[in-house]
Design a protein around this motif. Structure first.
Motif, PDB file in Angstrom:
ATOM      1  N   ASP A   1      -3.141   1.395   8.734  1.00 28.69           N
ATOM      2  CA  ASP A   1      -2.227   2.491   9.053  1.00 28.69           C
ATOM      3  C   ASP A   1      -1.933   2.524  10.549  1.00 28.69           C
ATOM      4  O   ASP A   1      -0.842   2.898  10.963  1.00 28.69           O
ATOM      5  N   ARG A   2      -2.941   2.161  11.349  1.00 28.27           N
ATOM      6  CA  ARG A   2      -2.780   1.986  12.791  1.00 28.27           C
ATOM      7  C   ARG A   2      -3.395   0.664  13.185  1.00 28.27           C
ATOM      8  O   ARG A   2      -4.351   0.203  12.566  1.00 28.27           O
ATOM      9  N   ILE A   3      -2.862   0.067  14.258  1.00 36.20           N
ATOM     10  CA  ILE A   3      -3.380  -1.207  14.754  1.00 36.20           C
ATOM     11  C   ILE A   3      -3.745  -1.035  16.221  1.00 36.20           C
ATOM     12  O   ILE A   3      -2.931  -0.573  17.028  1.00 36.20           O
TER      13      ILE A   3
ATOM     14  N   GLY B   1      -9.091   8.611   4.675  1.00 35.35           N
ATOM     15  CA  GLY B   1      -7.948   7.940   4.077  1.00 35.35           C
ATOM     16  C   GLY B   1      -7.125   7.117   5.046  1.00 35.35           C
ATOM     17  O   GLY B   1      -5.988   6.763   4.753  1.00 35.35           O
ATOM     18  N   GLU B   2      -7.695   6.755   6.185  1.00 33.92           N
ATOM     19  CA  GLU B   2      -6.975   5.980   7.199  1.00 33.92           C
ATOM     20  C   GLU B   2      -7.669   4.646   7.425  1.00 33.92           C
ATOM     21  O   GLU B   2      -8.892   4.579   7.538  1.00 33.92           O
ATOM     22  N   VAL B   3      -6.862   3.584   7.486  1.00 40.10           N
ATOM     23  CA  VAL B   3      -7.366   2.266   7.850  1.00 40.10           C
ATOM     24  C   VAL B   3      -6.903   1.962   9.266  1.00 40.10           C
ATOM     25  O   VAL B   3      -5.690   1.888   9.526  1.00 40.10           O
ATOM     26  N   VAL B   4      -7.857   1.804  10.168  1.00 41.30           N
ATOM     27  CA  VAL B   4      -7.542   1.427  11.542  1.00 41.30           C
ATOM     28  C   VAL B   4      -7.914  -0.039  11.714  1.00 41.30           C
ATOM     29  O   VAL B   4      -9.081  -0.415  11.589  1.00 41.30           O
TER      30      VAL B   4
ATOM     31  N   LYS C   1       0.843  -1.197   0.000  1.00 40.48           N
ATOM     32  CA  LYS C   1       0.000   0.000   0.000  1.00 40.48           C
ATOM     33  C   LYS C   1       0.874   1.241   0.000  1.00 40.48           C
ATOM     34  O   LYS C   1       1.956   1.281   0.599  1.00 40.48           O
ATOM     35  N   ASP C   2       0.403   2.254  -0.714  1.00 41.01           N
ATOM     36  CA  ASP C   2       1.107   3.529  -0.771  1.00 41.01           C
ATOM     37  C   ASP C   2       0.759   4.358   0.461  1.00 41.01           C
ATOM     38  O   ASP C   2      -0.273   4.161   1.104  1.00 41.01           O
ATOM     39  N   ASP C   3       1.648   5.311   0.751  1.00 40.26           N
ATOM     40  CA  ASP C   3       1.342   6.249   1.820  1.00 40.26           C
ATOM     41  C   ASP C   3       0.158   7.111   1.404  1.00 40.26           C
ATOM     42  O   ASP C   3       0.020   7.490   0.229  1.00 40.26           O
ATOM     43  N   ALA C   4      -0.714   7.401   2.340  1.00 43.50           N
ATOM     44  CA  ALA C   4      -1.884   8.234   2.053  1.00 43.50           C
ATOM     45  C   ALA C   4      -2.007   9.320   3.113  1.00 43.50           C
ATOM     46  O   ALA C   4      -1.761   9.080   4.303  1.00 43.50           O
ATOM     47  N   ALA C   5      -2.361  10.516   2.663  1.00 37.66           N
ATOM     48  CA  ALA C   5      -2.565  11.610   3.601  1.00 37.66           C
ATOM     49  C   ALA C   5      -3.883  11.402   4.343  1.00 37.66           C
ATOM     50  O   ALA C   5      -4.889  11.008   3.743  1.00 37.66           O
ATOM     51  N   HIS C   6      -3.856  11.621   5.625  1.00 39.85           N
ATOM     52  CA  HIS C   6      -5.057  11.462   6.446  1.00 39.85           C
ATOM     53  C   HIS C   6      -5.685  12.828   6.677  1.00 39.85           C
ATOM     54  O   HIS C   6      -5.018  13.767   7.108  1.00 39.85           O
TER      55      HIS C   6
END
Length: 572
Positions: A500-502, A312-315, A276-281
């Motif tokens: 992006d965070r776990i 744009g964030e996957v937690v 996955k590419d970096d994405a701005a949140h």
């Protein structure tokens, strides 16, 4: 494993309207063998096994068990021949005990009242008592002896089940073993398991594998249908791969790799790890604080959770099944009532709002139980595809629905999301789709809405490796378009690849936070089971730096602090 073909299915052909499900398939299983059956969703695995169990009649082909040619018109024919099947969706009656479920359908009357007995000279009270006693004996199950035998079987194979307990009081892993007990009690020689780990935690799956190995060692032949390559390589002796209704190959597990099996299934190289590419949140799309909710038994399952998810964030939410994931997902989708706390979507207060309000606010939901909560299985693919879109103007024909336009919309979803087994969106019911194709239909419906927030609970559970790759890429593509995603999964690879965070959830609380870059699988496993890293202060895990940020907390700062905690705790 006895080196001879105990089961032979020869030249099996089965066609449904517009679909060839089994195209002249040959399958052989040796005595005492655990035989894996692999294939994408819709490859024909379940159809082939339903033919073996007498649920379907083949258009052509023959079946042999030992030296006997079988005519299997009903499941009872299969059971009489020594074939048992454990279905992916359990066939248990919750309010009955384990023993009652096992013997159900096997009762022989203890006694029969004979109407021609000459008891006319007996007093009426005695005659009535004889009738009552005879009826009681006839309609009682007489469970003492069977219950003892069932308990002996459970103990013999390490099932750890009280056979006098109600099925409703058992966890899902124990219910799985009850289904196997039903087959063993009928003294089967061949056991078919259809996706047996689809609803099991990794620990429960390991216990199942131990039990299956014991059964195979004692001579039972087992067919193990699964999508999970790691399970096949861990437990099977040989594996047969189906693709598009045909048998591609049968190979010894010791002579192949997971990558080879995946390529046989899909017909191309499969990416096991998604980059996955970096994405701005961006701004917060979900702000939840102090969430509390009860489970279906009225017991608190969420204990004051705080959670913020940005555009744009996957937690990713990691945890062992039963620690509040289901209740959290349902609360965030507006279908479970909160007992306390506040919930905002895009700044709008939706605390206590209806599920429709959450849908209208841009929330999409992929539930863990696709049959029970994700679809109306007796309605067509068209109706299921349009469930959340019918209020749009493009589907309106005055006060009615424009079914032509709705049909074109459903057909576009089928094509874009590669949903197989659909020749006509109006003629195929959602419940008739294979598990993975139904999952793709649900995902297509939810993602096509371009949601602001996606709640995805076990989105790849029970689907094949090709569909897993597709679903994960679809979630990441939605992330790139600015959707905030809450991903709940028991697959740590999925969590680390997509998030992006776990966050780790345990007993209804977030107990640990990290990032994929700083994640340590051993540490995650310890936190998921309520353990604590050696030499770490007891309150460190639950410190403000180690839990999810609230709406007022900056997520990047929280992540950095948690990374420091994780690094300090790993102690390598």
């Amino acid at each position: 494993m006895a080196d001879h073909a105990f089961l032979r299915m020869e030249d099996i052909y089965k066609e449904f309207p517009g679909v060839v499900a089994n195209d002249h398939i040959d399958l052989s299983v040796n005595g005492g063998e655990i035989h894996g059956l692999l294939g994408e969703n819709g490859a024909g695995k379940s159809t082939l096994m339903k033919i073996l169990y007498g649920l379907y009649t083949p258009d052509s082909g023959e079946i042999y068990l030992g030296d006997d040619r079988l005519e299997l018109d009903t499941p009872q024919d299969a059971i009489d021949a020594g074939i048992g099947m454990v279905h992916q969706h359990f066939k248990l009656i919750p309010r009955l005990t384990v023993a009652e479920n096992v013997v159900l359908g096997q009762r022989e009357p203890a006694a029969t009242f004979r109407a021609d007995n000459d008891d006319s000279r007996l007093p009426e009270s005695i005659r009535n008592n004889r009738v009552v006693k005879s009826l009681a004996e006839t309609f009682s199950l007489g469970l003492d002896a069977p219950e003892q035998r069932i308990q002996e079987l459970a103990d013999q194979y390490g099932f750890d089940i009280d056979v006098s307990a109600n099925v409703a009081d058992l966890d899902v892993g124990q219910q799985q073993r009850v289904e196997i007990l039903k087959a063993l009690y009928r003294d089967v020689d061949l056991l078919v398991l259809d996706e047996p780990t689809a609803v099991l935690s990794p620990t429960e799956a390991d216990r199942l594998f131990d039990s299956l190995s014991r059964l195979a060692d004692e001579g039972l032949s087992i067919i193990f249908i699964t999508h999970k390559l790691g399970e096949v390589t861990a437990i099977a002796d040989r594996v047969t791969v189906l693709r598009e209704g045909r048998r591609v190959d049968t190979v010894p597990v010791a002579e192949t790799t997971q990558a080879d099996l995946a390529e046989l299934m899909v017909g191309r190289e499969v990416l096991f790890r998604i980059e996955k590419d970096d994405a701005a949140h961006g701004d917060p799309v979900l702000e939840a604080s102090g969430l509390r909710a009860d489970d279906d038994r009225g017991i608190e399952s969420l204990s004051g959770l705080d959670l913020t998810v940005r555009e744009g964030e996957v937690v990713g939410i990691a945890g062992v099944s039963g620690n509040g994931q289901t209740e959290l997902a349902e609360a965030l989708a507006g279908i479970r009532e909160l007992t306390d706390g506040d919930l905002r979507i895009d700044g709008a207060d939706l605390t206590g709002a209806s599920p429709r309000a959450f849908v209208d606010a841009g929330v999409s939901f992929v539930p863990e139980d696709r049959l029970r909560y994700g679809c109306a299985e007796e309605l067509s693919v068209l109706h299921n595809a349009g469930m959340k879109a019918y209020r749009e103007d493009r589907f309106a024909d005055g006060p009615l629905l424009d079914y032509d336009e709705l049909g074109r919309y459903a057909e576009s979803l089928v094509e874009d999301f590669d949903i197989r087994g659909v020749s006509d969106v109006t003629d195929i019911d959602a419940g008739d789709l294979s598990g993975g194709n139904l999952q793709k239909l649900i995902l297509a419906r939810e993602l096509d809405r371009d949601p602001d927030l996606l709640i995805a609970n076990q989105p790849t559970r029970g689907v094949d490796v090709g569909a897993i790759e597709f679903i994960r890429e679809a979630i990441l593509e939605q992330r790139e378009q600015g959707t905030g995603v809450v991903l709940l999964s028991e697959d740590l690879d999925e969590i680390t690849d997509l998030s992006d965070r776990i966050l780790v959830i345990y007993e209804g609380e977030f107990v640990y936070e990290t990032t994929p870059e700083n994640a340590d699988r051993e540490r995650l496993g310890i936190e998921m089971t309520g353990g604590r890293v050696a030499d770490e202060p007891a309150d460190a895990v639950n410190s403000p730096e180690a839990v999810a940020p609230t709406a007022a907390t900056d997520g990047a700062e929280s992540t950095d602090s948690t990374a420091d905690v994780a690094a300090a705790g790993d102690g390598d």
